[in-house]
Design a protein around this motif. Structure first.
Motif, PDB file in Angstrom:
ATOM      1  N   SER A  21       0.788  -1.067  -0.117  1.00  0.00           N
ATOM      2  CA  SER A  21      -0.038   0.093   0.054  1.00  0.00           C
ATOM      3  C   SER A  21       0.698   1.354   0.081  1.00  0.00           C
ATOM      4  N   GLU A  22       0.529   2.187  -0.741  1.00  0.00           N
ATOM      5  CA  GLU A  22       0.907   3.568  -0.623  1.00  0.00           C
ATOM      6  C   GLU A  22      -0.123   4.508  -0.052  1.00  0.00           C
ATOM      7  N   PHE A  23       0.151   5.346   0.857  1.00  0.00           N
ATOM      8  CA  PHE A  23      -0.946   6.421   1.411  1.00  0.00           C
ATOM      9  C   PHE A  23      -0.387   7.632   1.960  1.00  0.00           C
ATOM     10  N   GLU A  24      -1.309   8.390   2.319  1.00  0.00           N
ATOM     11  CA  GLU A  24      -0.942   9.897   2.894  1.00  0.00           C
ATOM     12  C   GLU A  24      -1.958   9.990   3.856  1.00  0.00           C
ATOM     13  N   PRO A  25      -1.433  10.945   4.826  1.00  0.00           N
ATOM     14  CA  PRO A  25      -2.431  11.153   6.202  1.00  0.00           C
ATOM     15  C   PRO A  25      -3.780  11.506   5.460  1.00  0.00           C
ATOM     16  N   GLY A  26      -5.018  11.304   6.239  1.00  0.00           N
ATOM     17  CA  GLY A  26      -6.241  11.484   5.454  1.00  0.00           C
ATOM     18  C   GLY A  26      -7.071  10.674   4.977  1.00  0.00           C
ATOM     19  N   MET A  27      -6.077   9.554   4.217  1.00  0.00           N
ATOM     20  CA  MET A  27      -6.803   8.446   3.715  1.00  0.00           C
ATOM     21  C   MET A  27      -7.418   7.402   4.632  1.00  0.00           C
ATOM     22  N   ILE A  28      -8.030   6.436   4.130  1.00  0.00           N
ATOM     23  CA  ILE A  28      -8.981   5.621   4.807  1.00  0.00           C
ATOM     24  C   ILE A  28      -8.311   4.090   4.840  1.00  0.00           C
ATOM     25  N   ALA A  29      -8.382   3.605   6.177  1.00  0.00           N
ATOM     26  CA  ALA A  29      -7.489   2.640   6.486  1.00  0.00           C
ATOM     27  C   ALA A  29      -8.346   1.192   6.336  1.00  0.00           C
ATOM     28  N   GLY A  50     -10.817   3.065   9.809  1.00  0.00           N
ATOM     29  CA  GLY A  50     -10.316   4.581  10.449  1.00  0.00           C
ATOM     30  C   GLY A  50      -9.549   5.403   9.666  1.00  0.00           C
ATOM     31  N   ILE A  51      -8.715   6.368  10.012  1.00  0.00           N
ATOM     32  CA  ILE A  51      -8.303   7.286   9.180  1.00  0.00           C
ATOM     33  C   ILE A  51      -6.943   7.342   9.456  1.00  0.00           C
ATOM     34  N   ILE A  52      -6.170   7.253   8.329  1.00  0.00           N
ATOM     35  CA  ILE A  52      -4.430   6.851   8.372  1.00  0.00           C
ATOM     36  C   ILE A  52      -3.907   8.214   8.774  1.00  0.00           C
ATOM     37  N   ASP A  53      -2.885   8.158   9.515  1.00  0.00           N
ATOM     38  CA  ASP A  53      -1.945   9.286  10.081  1.00  0.00           C
ATOM     39  C   ASP A  53      -0.438   8.843   9.794  1.00  0.00           C
ATOM     40  N   ASP A  54      -0.388   8.273   8.905  1.00  0.00           N
ATOM     41  CA  ASP A  54       1.081   8.195   8.407  1.00  0.00           C
ATOM     42  C   ASP A  54       1.211   8.269   6.955  1.00  0.00           C
ATOM     43  N   VAL A  55       2.518   8.447   6.447  1.00  0.00           N
ATOM     44  CA  VAL A  55       2.687   8.739   5.131  1.00  0.00           C
ATOM     45  C   VAL A  55       3.614   7.394   4.401  1.00  0.00           C
ATOM     46  N   LYS A  56       3.311   7.007   3.404  1.00  0.00           N
ATOM     47  CA  LYS A  56       4.015   6.129   2.615  1.00  0.00           C
ATOM     48  C   LYS A  56       3.820   6.183   1.042  1.00  0.00           C
ATOM     49  N   LYS A  57       4.753   7.038   0.691  1.00  0.00           N
ATOM     50  CA  LYS A  57       4.160   7.644  -0.868  1.00  0.00           C
ATOM     51  C   LYS A  57       5.765   8.085  -1.367  1.00  0.00           C
ATOM     52  N   THR A  58       5.860   7.910  -2.569  1.00  0.00           N
ATOM     53  CA  THR A  58       7.006   8.304  -3.424  1.00  0.00           C
ATOM     54  C   THR A  58       6.967   9.635  -3.868  1.00  0.00           C
ATOM     55  N   SER A  59       5.771  10.449  -3.735  1.00  0.00           N
ATOM     56  CA  SER A  59       5.364  11.729  -3.883  1.00  0.00           C
ATOM     57  C   SER A  59       4.059  12.185  -3.123  1.00  0.00           C
ATOM     58  N   VAL A 150       2.464  17.490  -5.744  1.00  0.00           N
ATOM     59  CA  VAL A 150       3.169  18.633  -5.203  1.00  0.00           C
ATOM     60  C   VAL A 150       4.591  18.669  -5.659  1.00  0.00           C
ATOM     61  N   PRO A 151       4.892  19.568  -6.651  1.00  0.00           N
ATOM     62  CA  PRO A 151       6.401  19.532  -7.046  1.00  0.00           C
ATOM     63  C   PRO A 151       7.398  19.839  -6.110  1.00  0.00           C
ATOM     64  N   GLY A 152       8.466  19.406  -6.334  1.00  0.00           N
ATOM     65  CA  GLY A 152       9.623  19.600  -5.521  1.00  0.00           C
ATOM     66  C   GLY A 152       9.819  18.992  -4.194  1.00  0.00           C
ATOM     67  N   ILE A 153       8.898  18.270  -3.828  1.00  0.00           N
ATOM     68  CA  ILE A 153       8.905  17.539  -2.368  1.00  0.00           C
ATOM     69  C   ILE A 153       8.819  16.071  -2.893  1.00  0.00           C
ATOM     70  N   PRO A 154       9.947  15.376  -2.242  1.00  0.00           N
ATOM     71  CA  PRO A 154       9.907  13.862  -2.638  1.00  0.00           C
ATOM     72  C   PRO A 154       9.154  13.436  -1.651  1.00  0.00           C
ATOM     73  N   GLY A 155       8.756  11.991  -1.778  1.00  0.00           N
ATOM     74  CA  GLY A 155       8.067  11.254  -0.928  1.00  0.00           C
ATOM     75  C   GLY A 155       8.653  10.825   0.221  1.00  0.00           C
ATOM     76  N   GLU A 156       7.970  10.230   1.160  1.00  0.00           N
ATOM     77  CA  GLU A 156       8.402   9.912   2.400  1.00  0.00           C
ATOM     78  C   GLU A 156       7.817   8.532   2.962  1.00  0.00           C
ATOM     79  N   ASN A 157       8.348   7.824   3.834  1.00  0.00           N
ATOM     80  CA  ASN A 157       7.853   6.636   4.358  1.00  0.00           C
ATOM     81  C   ASN A 157       8.138   6.719   6.049  1.00  0.00           C
ATOM     82  N   SER A 158       6.963   7.065   6.657  1.00  0.00           N
ATOM     83  CA  SER A 158       7.039   7.190   8.073  1.00  0.00           C
ATOM     84  C   SER A 158       6.822   5.839   8.862  1.00  0.00           C
TER      85      SER A 158
END
Length: 231
Positions: A21-29, A50-59, A150-158
């Motif tokens: 899975s890839e996700f951002e905060p605010g998506m549904i789990a 519930g509502i996801i409060d972590d990020v795992k995304k390449t952008s 969003v340009p210029g901001i790389p993804g993250e995996n919290s």
């Protein structure tokens, strides 16, 4: 992005993260089975928890709501009793790298180049707006909304350090930019899990459960959806 406004003194829960899975905060789990383990990832709408409060995304992505576009025609031409554009008109949106399925235009008069963020009004399209207030239409006016990278901001995996995903499984009031921009939102509208695990007023299947209610719709000034969950 997820902004927690009220938690009712509750705390989030965590599960092993779904590696697919890839996700951002605010998506549904939703809970899933991976191998012989129960993991948590993005919901398909069937059994949201519930509502996801972590990020795992390449952008990263965010929403743009009610962007007004006034596209002036240099040579308005009469076709019968209607002024039309005799040439293709191009207009550059505020953002590029738009997710095509998220794009909505009212009225539907344009063609989108999602990569460049450019919309085109085809030749022959009736003009619907007077930029000079003369009463003679010389432009096309449309209102668009969409999600974009969003340009210029790389993804993250919290979740990388712990291998676990944080989820708010109790009733909360929050705001997010992770919602389905192809849907419409009004105060007190019922929310469901939409495409790509984002909040939406559109239900994927009739049997899928509601997940919350709109407490403040997104606007051109504040492109976040405020909501209260049912979990």
């Amino acid at each position: 992005m997820l902004r927690i406004l009220h938690t009712n003194n509750s705390l989030p829960y965590s599960w092993l993260v779904d590696p697919n899975s890839e996700f951002e905060p605010g998506m549904i789990a939703q809970l899933k089975v991976y191998g012989n383990q129960v993991v948590c990832g993005v919901s398909d709408g069937l059994s949201p928890i519930g509502i996801i409060d972590d990020v795992k995304k390449t952008s990263f992505s965010t929403a743009k709501v009610d962007e007004v576009c006034i596209i002036t025609c240099p040579i308005p031409t009469l076709s019968g009793s209607t002024y039309v554009t005799p040439i293709d008109l191009k207009y550059e949106l505020e953002n590029a790298n738009i997710y095509p399925n998220s794009f909505v235009c009212t009225p539907e008069l344009v063609v989108l180049n999602a990569r460049n963020g450019v919309i085109t009004v085809p030749a022959g399209t009736p003009l619907n707006y007077s930029s000079t207030n003369s009463g003679i239409f010389d432009s096309v006016r449309v209102v668009v909304r969409y999600s974009y990278q969003v340009p210029g901001i790389p993804g993250e995996n919290s979740t990388e350090g712990t291998g676990r995903i944080t989820v708010w499984t109790s009733k909360i009031i929050a705001a997010t930019d992770q919602f389905d921009t192809s849907a419409s939102y009004a105060l007190n509208s019922i929310l469901f899990c939409g495409i790509e695990g984002k909040l939406s007023t559109s239900r994927i299947e009739e049997t899928y459960p509601p997940v919350g209610i709109v407490t403040a719709p997104p606007t051109a000034i504040y492109s976040f959806l405020e909501f209260k969950t049912y979990f």
